[in-house]
Scaffold this motif. Sequence first.
Motif, PDB file in Angstrom:
ATOM      1  N   GLU A   1      38.307  53.802  72.733  1.00  0.00           N
ATOM      2  CA  GLU A   1      37.997  52.838  73.799  1.00  0.00           C
ATOM      3  C   GLU A   1      36.752  53.270  74.581  1.00  0.00           C
ATOM      4  O   GLU A   1      35.954  52.435  74.995  1.00  0.00           O
ATOM      5  CB  GLU A   1      39.186  52.668  74.742  1.00  0.00           C
TER       6      GLU A   1
ATOM      7  N   GLN B   1      50.360  49.522  75.886  1.00  0.00           N
ATOM      8  CA  GLN B   1      51.129  50.135  74.801  1.00  0.00           C
ATOM      9  C   GLN B   1      51.720  51.483  75.195  1.00  0.00           C
ATOM     10  O   GLN B   1      52.789  51.861  74.729  1.00  0.00           O
ATOM     11  CB  GLN B   1      50.251  50.311  73.568  1.00  0.00           C
TER      12      GLN B   1
ATOM     13  N   GLN C   1      35.917  53.812  81.821  1.00  0.00           N
ATOM     14  CA  GLN C   1      37.129  53.787  81.001  1.00  0.00           C
ATOM     15  C   GLN C   1      38.157  54.799  81.481  1.00  0.00           C
ATOM     16  O   GLN C   1      39.349  54.524  81.493  1.00  0.00           O
ATOM     17  CB  GLN C   1      36.797  54.056  79.521  1.00  0.00           C
TER      18      GLN C   1
ATOM     19  N   VAL D   1      43.128  56.924  70.816  1.00  0.00           N
ATOM     20  CA  VAL D   1      42.892  55.553  71.274  1.00  0.00           C
ATOM     21  C   VAL D   1      41.922  55.546  72.445  1.00  0.00           C
ATOM     22  O   VAL D   1      40.975  54.754  72.496  1.00  0.00           O
ATOM     23  CB  VAL D   1      44.233  54.881  71.661  1.00  0.00           C
TER      24      VAL D   1
ATOM     25  N   SER E   1      39.778  53.276  84.369  1.00  0.00           N
ATOM     26  CA  SER E   1      40.622  52.156  83.951  1.00  0.00           C
ATOM     27  C   SER E   1      41.961  52.660  83.441  1.00  0.00           C
ATOM     28  O   SER E   1      43.013  52.105  83.762  1.00  0.00           O
ATOM     29  CB  SER E   1      39.958  51.350  82.837  1.00  0.00           C
ATOM     30  N   PHE E   2      41.923  53.709  82.641  1.00  0.00           N
ATOM     31  CA  PHE E   2      43.167  54.247  82.095  1.00  0.00           C
ATOM     32  C   PHE E   2      43.993  54.929  83.174  1.00  0.00           C
ATOM     33  O   PHE E   2      45.186  54.707  83.304  1.00  0.00           O
ATOM     34  CB  PHE E   2      42.875  55.278  80.988  1.00  0.00           C
TER      35      PHE E   2
ATOM     36  N   LEU F   1      47.398  58.787  71.590  1.00  0.00           N
ATOM     37  CA  LEU F   1      46.826  58.184  72.790  1.00  0.00           C
ATOM     38  C   LEU F   1      45.415  58.701  73.024  1.00  0.00           C
ATOM     39  O   LEU F   1      44.513  57.926  73.327  1.00  0.00           O
ATOM     40  CB  LEU F   1      47.716  58.475  74.005  1.00  0.00           C
TER      41      LEU F   1
ATOM     42  N   ALA G   1      43.940  42.706  68.452  1.00  0.00           N
ATOM     43  CA  ALA G   1      44.457  44.061  68.303  1.00  0.00           C
ATOM     44  C   ALA G   1      45.750  44.081  67.507  1.00  0.00           C
ATOM     45  O   ALA G   1      46.305  45.137  67.256  1.00  0.00           O
ATOM     46  CB  ALA G   1      44.672  44.695  69.676  1.00  0.00           C
ATOM     47  N   GLY G   2      46.237  42.905  67.130  1.00  0.00           N
ATOM     48  CA  GLY G   2      47.463  42.838  66.342  1.00  0.00           C
ATOM     49  C   GLY G   2      48.714  43.067  67.179  1.00  0.00           C
ATOM     50  O   GLY G   2      49.750  43.474  66.668  1.00  0.00           O
ATOM     51  N   MET G   3      48.609  42.802  68.507  1.00  0.00           N
ATOM     52  CA  MET G   3      49.746  43.061  69.384  1.00  0.00           C
ATOM     53  C   MET G   3      50.777  41.946  69.366  1.00  0.00           C
ATOM     54  O   MET G   3      51.898  42.129  69.810  1.00  0.00           O
ATOM     55  CB  MET G   3      49.246  43.226  70.829  1.00  0.00           C
TER      56      MET G   3
ATOM     57  N   ASN H   1      51.163  55.256  66.832  1.00  0.00           N
ATOM     58  CA  ASN H   1      52.025  54.253  67.438  1.00  0.00           C
ATOM     59  C   ASN H   1      51.245  53.133  68.104  1.00  0.00           C
ATOM     60  O   ASN H   1      51.830  52.267  68.733  1.00  0.00           O
ATOM     61  CB  ASN H   1      52.919  54.910  68.494  1.00  0.00           C
ATOM     62  N   TYR H   2      49.933  53.196  68.041  1.00  0.00           N
ATOM     63  CA  TYR H   2      49.134  52.250  68.803  1.00  0.00           C
ATOM     64  C   TYR H   2      48.413  51.261  67.901  1.00  0.00           C
ATOM     65  O   TYR H   2      48.043  51.575  66.773  1.00  0.00           O
ATOM     66  CB  TYR H   2      48.098  52.996  69.660  1.00  0.00           C
ATOM     67  N   GLN H   3      48.254  50.075  68.461  1.00  0.00           N
ATOM     68  CA  GLN H   3      47.447  49.059  67.787  1.00  0.00           C
ATOM     69  C   GLN H   3      46.120  48.976  68.525  1.00  0.00           C
ATOM     70  O   GLN H   3      46.107  48.867  69.750  1.00  0.00           O
ATOM     71  CB  GLN H   3      48.135  47.698  67.915  1.00  0.00           C
ATOM     72  N   ILE H   4      45.007  48.998  67.840  1.00  0.00           N
ATOM     73  CA  ILE H   4      43.758  48.715  68.544  1.00  0.00           C
ATOM     74  C   ILE H   4      42.971  47.642  67.815  1.00  0.00           C
ATOM     75  O   ILE H   4      43.223  47.333  66.653  1.00  0.00           O
ATOM     76  CB  ILE H   4      42.869  49.954  68.772  1.00  0.00           C
TER      77      ILE H   4
ATOM     78  N   GLY I   1      40.235  45.823  76.551  1.00  0.00           N
ATOM     79  CA  GLY I   1      40.552  46.848  75.565  1.00  0.00           C
ATOM     80  C   GLY I   1      41.388  47.986  76.141  1.00  0.00           C
ATOM     81  O   GLY I   1      42.442  48.339  75.612  1.00  0.00           O
ATOM     82  N   SER I   2      40.939  48.539  77.275  1.00  0.00           N
ATOM     83  CA  SER I   2      41.662  49.684  77.827  1.00  0.00           C
ATOM     84  C   SER I   2      43.024  49.235  78.340  1.00  0.00           C
ATOM     85  O   SER I   2      44.010  49.969  78.250  1.00  0.00           O
ATOM     86  CB  SER I   2      40.854  50.330  78.944  1.00  0.00           C
TER      87      SER I   2
ATOM     88  N   ILE J   1      44.908  46.899  77.068  1.00  0.00           N
ATOM     89  CA  ILE J   1      45.820  46.717  75.943  1.00  0.00           C
ATOM     90  C   ILE J   1      46.359  48.078  75.491  1.00  0.00           C
ATOM     91  O   ILE J   1      47.545  48.215  75.201  1.00  0.00           O
ATOM     92  CB  ILE J   1      45.114  45.947  74.810  1.00  0.00           C
ATOM     93  N   ALA J   2      45.499  49.096  75.511  1.00  0.00           N
ATOM     94  CA  ALA J   2      45.974  50.439  75.158  1.00  0.00           C
ATOM     95  C   ALA J   2      46.968  50.943  76.199  1.00  0.00           C
ATOM     96  O   ALA J   2      47.995  51.532  75.880  1.00  0.00           O
ATOM     97  CB  ALA J   2      44.795  51.391  75.043  1.00  0.00           C
ATOM     98  N   LYS J   3      46.658  50.687  77.475  1.00  0.00           N
ATOM     99  CA  LYS J   3      47.517  51.139  78.568  1.00  0.00           C
ATOM    100  C   LYS J   3      48.893  50.473  78.497  1.00  0.00           C
ATOM    101  O   LYS J   3      49.912  51.119  78.723  1.00  0.00           O
ATOM    102  CB  LYS J   3      46.833  50.789  79.893  1.00  0.00           C
TER     103      LYS J   3
ATOM    104  N   ARG K   1      54.156  42.563  68.027  1.00  0.00           N
ATOM    105  CA  ARG K   1      54.837  43.781  68.492  1.00  0.00           C
ATOM    106  C   ARG K   1      55.454  43.610  69.870  1.00  0.00           C
ATOM    107  O   ARG K   1      56.515  44.131  70.139  1.00  0.00           O
ATOM    108  CB  ARG K   1      53.844  44.945  68.495  1.00  0.00           C
TER     109      ARG K   1
END
Lengths: 407, 288
Positions: free
Chosen positions: B10, A216, B249, B6, B252-253, B3, A242-244, B131-134, A209-210, A212-214, A247
């Motif tokens: 997360e 993006q 998390q 998001v 991770s980010f 962000l 996630a619908g990526m 702008n993000y997909q989750i 999850g993280s 996939i956000a990263k 995209r």
Amino acid sequence: MSLNRRTFLKGTAATAGAAILPNILSAAGDTIKLGSVLDTSGGFDAYGKPMEMALRLAVSEINEAGGLLGKQVEVVAYDTQSDMALYSQYGQQLTREDKVDVVHGGILSASREAIRQTMRKTNTPFFYNVLYEGGVCDRNIFINGVTPAQQAAALVPYAMEKTGKKVYILAADYNYGQITARWIQKFVEENGGEVVGVDFFALDVSDFGSTIAKVQTAAPDLVIAPLVGGAHLSFFRQWAAAGMKDRIGLASTTMGVGNEHKVLTAEEGNGIMVAYNYSQELDTPANNAFKESWSAAYGDSSAIHELAVSHYQGIKTWAAAVALAGSMDRDALINAMESGLSIEGPAGNLSVDPQTHHAVLDVHLMEIENQGMRVIETLPQQQPIDTQSVCDLQANPDDNTQYEIEI
Amino acid sequence: MDLSAVIFIEILYAVASLIMISAGLAVVFGMMKVINLAHGEFMMMGGYTTITAVNLGVNVFVAMLIIAPLIVGLIGLVVERLVIRHLYGRLIDTMLATWGLSLFFIGIVTMIFGNTTTGISTPIPGFTVGNYQINGYNFFIILVAIALVILLYAVLKGTRAGLIARGTMQRPDMAASLGYSPDRIYMATFFCGSALSGLAGAVLAPLVGLVPTSGAAYIAKAFITVIAGGPSLIAGLVSSSTVFGIISQTFSFAVSPVMGEVALLVAAVVLLRLLPQGVTGKFFKGKL
């Protein structure tokens, strides 16, 4: 091919029986003994079982056609149970007790390295028929799987042309993933692109999850994912969830090697770009014949995957070399293999590179489509340039190293 | 802005999944003091139950929220009757027995389903934040975790059965003298703990590729969370999940997913050095 189920069963029954009682039969001395070590149970059996099936099929075809040098080929097989310690044990058993003429086997790079020196010391020719990270330089071993340079050289330009110049790499955190990621990086830069991020994942990571956000945040045009194993399959699922998928483009150097694309649903898998030596969807006479004889032997052909075909082609290459050499002598066999030998396998033409003992083979660019691999383009006869850049067995036949490639 | 939203989601998701992973173990280990090394395998079986049910045409939510907990709870019941009940109070022996059980379950699931990766796809579509997909499924896990905590609290605090269970865990002899059978109560509690593990495995199944050895990936995190949580069941579960979820998390980010895992383990070591009794050994003392 004149193989039907009955003759095949006879063949396998004989070889299986022989495998149980190797010592009794070896007294007769009128067969050629092919040693096999594969993980047909345990964690890697998804790779190993179809490889074992390919081995039995190849041997029964050879025996149907009259054997080699007028002798039948007998299989001496051991199941290494996905346990690296058993490789050393059965490697010794095959070479010192059973005294086999050749060994085909090994799946993970660790298992190959566990037995390679035993094979070398006992002068037993060793065939490792698996896609791997490249760099092994040893006159006693022959390797016919694709190496990262063969795959990435084909996949990266294609995927970049289709999506864009900014690439994010997500790789498995061990030597295969690390080395492959470096190759991908090299080819991205050679194609005028830019790597905007590289992340490595331990083999048991299943939450992306993280990540996939990263990804993006970095906003790449393309993600290339040399991820390995069941936990990492989660990435492809979460990416789709996630619908990526629509995209950012997605490519992989490992997805589908063990038929993983059949686990994902069509919606999750469609559009993932891959490059391998084999696809079940290859519509060539050789592949159709191969699938037919596989079905005749095992009911249906759905189990066939990249590694099984590599293994089949490895055994057929060995058989061709034995016929050419006209004897079971090791040096005669190696000379025959180095003579520019080539065979026509299910995945196309395959020839042995005398300089590295790796294979020159066709690489197919494919996209996953409805749980199959649709071939988009075939790049004929790709050289193993990664290993060629460090290994020359003609100039240096005593070399015995696995080179780590510097880029 | 997008962000941070998001990242916030997360983090919530990470906390929720830690709560899910650890809830079953918190009941079995935290309440009953049974070190259940087969906890990961109970989760794995929850996942397989869901996949099988879905493949048989059952609605995915029914399969996850009802069928999987029920089946795994029943398996837990059998295990408790055959193995665990003979070993109450023998900490080391239960470890050995449940470790054996975990190997047994891995073996039997491998025999039935084979050692290949299986899975189902997520039933909830992706979700756009700016702008993000989750992953829309994250919200579902967060909701299930909230519901689970509320339900646990309501049962343990608000019902007579919860009171009896808590009393029995503290003083089985006293409960017995008041006419309750500790044997029955242990059995029921183990059933609930197993069912919670099954639920966790089921709810997480659509996110992962499932293999018979998947359980091993969860067991360490579950034990760390429960032990760091300390003596209070719910307060401990929620507080340690929150601490670890935020830390892993964030790292991770900020750095990489590997550092996220490392940070979680380092945090656990530091936390247990500072608070050897767990978070609730010092804070929220005496809370449930």
